[in-house]
Design a protein around this motif. Sequence first.
Motif, PDB file in Angstrom:
ATOM      1  N   PRO A   1      15.184   3.875  10.497  1.00 45.74           N
ATOM      2  CA  PRO A   1      14.934   3.343   9.088  1.00 45.74           C
ATOM      3  C   PRO A   1      13.991   3.916   8.262  1.00 45.74           C
ATOM      4  N   THR A   2      14.074   4.681   7.170  1.00 50.08           N
ATOM      5  CA  THR A   2      12.881   5.302   6.498  1.00 50.08           C
ATOM      6  C   THR A   2      12.206   4.443   5.516  1.00 50.08           C
ATOM      7  N   LEU A   3      11.151   4.680   4.884  1.00 52.21           N
ATOM      8  CA  LEU A   3      10.499   3.663   4.059  1.00 52.21           C
ATOM      9  C   LEU A   3      11.375   3.419   3.113  1.00 52.21           C
ATOM     10  N   THR A   4      12.359   4.183   2.432  1.00 53.90           N
ATOM     11  CA  THR A   4      13.310   3.391   1.462  1.00 53.90           C
ATOM     12  C   THR A   4      14.139   2.355   1.930  1.00 53.90           C
ATOM     13  N   HIS A   5      14.493   2.538   3.135  1.00 59.15           N
ATOM     14  CA  HIS A   5      15.484   1.555   3.855  1.00 59.15           C
ATOM     15  C   HIS A   5      14.611   0.152   3.928  1.00 59.15           C
ATOM     16  N   MET A   6      13.389   0.356   4.335  1.00 63.23           N
ATOM     17  CA  MET A   6      12.724  -0.944   4.743  1.00 63.23           C
ATOM     18  C   MET A   6      12.231  -1.456   3.211  1.00 63.23           C
ATOM     19  N   CYS A   7      12.037  -0.789   2.250  1.00 67.25           N
ATOM     20  CA  CYS A   7      11.628  -1.184   0.700  1.00 67.25           C
ATOM     21  C   CYS A   7      12.825  -1.897   0.183  1.00 67.25           C
ATOM     22  N   ILE A   8      14.051  -1.275   0.445  1.00 66.60           N
ATOM     23  CA  ILE A   8      15.266  -2.089   0.117  1.00 66.60           C
ATOM     24  C   ILE A   8      15.364  -3.515   0.852  1.00 66.60           C
ATOM     25  N   LYS A   9      15.213  -3.466   2.149  1.00 62.11           N
ATOM     26  CA  LYS A   9      15.145  -4.808   2.873  1.00 62.11           C
ATOM     27  C   LYS A   9      13.944  -5.836   2.474  1.00 62.11           C
ATOM     28  N   ALA A  10      13.040  -5.352   2.029  1.00 61.34           N
ATOM     29  CA  ALA A  10      12.097  -6.352   1.416  1.00 61.34           C
ATOM     30  C   ALA A  10      12.356  -6.609   0.240  1.00 61.34           C
ATOM     31  N   LEU A  11      12.937  -5.738  -0.847  1.00 59.09           N
ATOM     32  CA  LEU A  11      13.336  -6.304  -2.187  1.00 59.09           C
ATOM     33  C   LEU A  11      14.529  -7.338  -1.966  1.00 59.09           C
ATOM     34  N   HIS A  12      15.433  -7.241  -0.853  1.00 54.69           N
ATOM     35  CA  HIS A  12      16.517  -8.191  -0.647  1.00 54.69           C
ATOM     36  C   HIS A  12      15.952  -9.423  -0.413  1.00 54.69           C
ATOM     37  N   GLN A  13      14.940  -9.409   0.387  1.00 52.18           N
ATOM     38  CA  GLN A  13      14.366 -10.621   0.992  1.00 52.18           C
ATOM     39  C   GLN A  13      13.652 -11.516  -0.288  1.00 52.18           C
ATOM     40  N   GLN A  14      13.153 -10.634  -0.977  1.00 49.14           N
ATOM     41  CA  GLN A  14      12.470 -11.103  -2.408  1.00 49.14           C
ATOM     42  C   GLN A  14      13.556 -11.768  -3.347  1.00 49.14           C
ATOM     43  N   ASN A  15      14.790 -11.628  -3.181  1.00 53.49           N
ATOM     44  CA  ASN A  15      15.891 -12.067  -3.900  1.00 53.49           C
ATOM     45  C   ASN A  15      15.921 -11.042  -5.181  1.00 53.49           C
ATOM     46  N   LEU A  16      15.409  -9.914  -5.065  1.00 49.21           N
ATOM     47  CA  LEU A  16      15.080  -8.902  -6.245  1.00 49.21           C
ATOM     48  C   LEU A  16      16.672  -7.849  -6.185  1.00 49.21           C
ATOM     49  N   VAL A  17      16.966  -7.647  -4.862  1.00 51.47           N
ATOM     50  CA  VAL A  17      18.271  -7.077  -4.618  1.00 51.47           C
ATOM     51  C   VAL A  17      19.448  -7.885  -4.256  1.00 51.47           C
ATOM     52  N   LYS A  18      20.212  -7.823  -4.989  1.00 45.42           N
ATOM     53  CA  LYS A  18      21.566  -8.907  -4.458  1.00 45.42           C
ATOM     54  C   LYS A  18      22.465  -8.073  -3.476  1.00 45.42           C
ATOM     55  N   HIS A  19      22.740  -6.678  -3.854  1.00 43.05           N
ATOM     56  CA  HIS A  19      23.585  -6.027  -2.906  1.00 43.05           C
ATOM     57  C   HIS A  19      23.159  -4.639  -2.706  1.00 43.05           C
ATOM     58  N   VAL A  20      23.805  -3.798  -1.394  1.00 43.45           N
ATOM     59  CA  VAL A  20      23.466  -2.711  -1.635  1.00 43.45           C
ATOM     60  C   VAL A  20      24.897  -2.156  -1.189  1.00 43.45           C
ATOM     61  N   VAL A  21      25.181  -0.824  -1.836  1.00 43.53           N
ATOM     62  CA  VAL A  21      26.281  -0.226  -1.578  1.00 43.53           C
ATOM     63  C   VAL A  21      26.038   1.275  -1.150  1.00 43.53           C
ATOM     64  N   SER A  22      26.393   1.475   0.257  1.00 46.91           N
ATOM     65  CA  SER A  22      25.965   2.804   0.813  1.00 46.91           C
ATOM     66  C   SER A  22      27.072   3.709   0.753  1.00 46.91           C
ATOM     67  N   GLN A  23      26.972   5.154   0.882  1.00 48.36           N
ATOM     68  CA  GLN A  23      27.914   6.091   1.183  1.00 48.36           C
ATOM     69  C   GLN A  23      27.471   6.604   2.564  1.00 48.36           C
ATOM     70  N   ASN A  24      26.348   6.268   3.092  1.00 46.47           N
ATOM     71  CA  ASN A  24      26.024   6.766   4.072  1.00 46.47           C
ATOM     72  C   ASN A  24      26.667   6.359   5.565  1.00 46.47           C
ATOM     73  N   CYS A  25      26.754   6.949   6.639  1.00 49.45           N
ATOM     74  CA  CYS A  25      27.255   6.659   7.636  1.00 49.45           C
ATOM     75  C   CYS A  25      26.287   6.170   9.126  1.00 49.45           C
ATOM     76  N   ASP A  26      25.273   6.448   8.874  1.00 48.66           N
ATOM     77  CA  ASP A  26      24.170   6.250   9.882  1.00 48.66           C
ATOM     78  C   ASP A  26      23.624   5.078  10.426  1.00 48.66           C
ATOM     79  N   GLY A  27      24.175   3.980   9.652  1.00 46.22           N
ATOM     80  CA  GLY A  27      23.685   2.865  10.146  1.00 46.22           C
ATOM     81  C   GLY A  27      22.435   2.149  10.027  1.00 46.22           C
ATOM     82  N   LEU A  28      21.746   3.086   9.404  1.00 47.15           N
ATOM     83  CA  LEU A  28      20.062   2.680   9.201  1.00 47.15           C
ATOM     84  C   LEU A  28      19.905   1.594   8.273  1.00 47.15           C
ATOM     85  N   HIS A  29      20.846   1.245   7.255  1.00 49.12           N
ATOM     86  CA  HIS A  29      20.604  -0.124   6.367  1.00 49.12           C
ATOM     87  C   HIS A  29      20.557  -1.315   7.504  1.00 49.12           C
TER      88      HIS A  29
END
Length: 424
Positions: free
Chosen positions: A157-185
């Motif tokens: 997982p990249t810095l962006t993946h980890m930022c998205i996870k943190a924003l979700h933990q802070q309840n700032l991101v409600k859902h992630v819609v991904s086109q990627n198949c790499d499983g990194l989210h």
Amino acid sequence: MCRLQHTDITLIIMQLNQCKCTVWSSGPAVRGPVVELCAVLPQVTRILKKAEDERTEEEARTLLRHPSAVEQVRGRSVRSGQQRRRREEVCDGVEELRTKVSQLAAAVRCAQHLVVYTGAGISTAASIPDYRGPNGVWTQLQKGQAVSSSDLGRAEPTLTHMCIKALHQQNLVKHVVSQNCDGLHLRSGLPQHALSELHGNMLIEVCASCIPAREYVRMFDVTERTALRRHATGRRCGRCGAELRDTIVHFGERGTLEQPLNWSGAAAAAGSADLILCLGSSLKVLKKYACLWSMNRPAKRRPLLFIVNLQWTPKDDLATLKINGRCDEVMELLMEELDLQIPPYNKAEDPIFHQATPLRPEEELSHTRCLIAPPAGQEDQPPDAQGSAPDAQGHAPPAPQPVQGGWFGRGFSKGRKRKKRKTV
């Protein structure tokens, strides 16, 4: 003065060949002008390639006699130039980037329901090539170049993946819609209920015969033997014995699996969204999913749209703000603006190591993909986590080769197919 490139001439030749196939199926009233146009296009093309002061009087008269051909050749050149510019990567300056990220941060603070759409651009920092960038898979194929091998099992997982996870933990991101198949989210720690992987996940194979469908998370790319309309992985369900299949949705297919695609979650999130943040996606595929863009709402009630991408996207004109920057740089600035820490990726906490289903003994040699290596101190993983044991003669198994997944780079040929024209 309009100068034509080699690609423009190629396009003209291709259209001339199509013209030869169709002209005789037209009536005599149109056949003459079409034949004349086909005959004069190469000549006009050669003349327009010259500088104006280098043309002879006869060539100048030729251009005057055939204005429609001149217009057609110049129009193709303009369109080709537009396509080239759209493929170019543009990066905002430092101050402009900070100003734009500050606007994004203000929107994130005010948002009640932020949904993030992600594309291949968020995984390039993990050494997974994108598709349409200067070094993308389809860009290389278009140029006739070989696609370099990518060891997908070593991506993290990249810095962006980890930022998205943190924003979700802070309840700032409600859902992630991904086109990627790499499983990194999922490997970043983002919970599956908050994620829709519209095109599948290379680490998951399923038994569609079980009700509900039974998931098998693996520590390797399961798509080695799969392709368009051929999804069997070669392994079988440990419960019912049915053949397992991958979860990848190729171009030309319609995804029907509830998980990991989670279309219901994506549609529900989009329906409630008041802010959509697109990260690292060209949106050329995602734009076709009307349910994700709230187009059934009045324009004033649609969610704000922020796009982070280095290249042009078809949604740029509708965006509240377009940020021309790399995803990791933008997300790092965003977290700084929001005064939030970026959690580092910790391999020991990667969910893959407790979610993965070990292979049965008879399946240990059923793949050659690189395995996701366990972190130091956790080498006592099941055989599947460490690779296959030596055979009866004591020979070590062949080392996994860096290869593409069965999903990786697919879809390039679909956009190049042309309808066959009837000939007489």
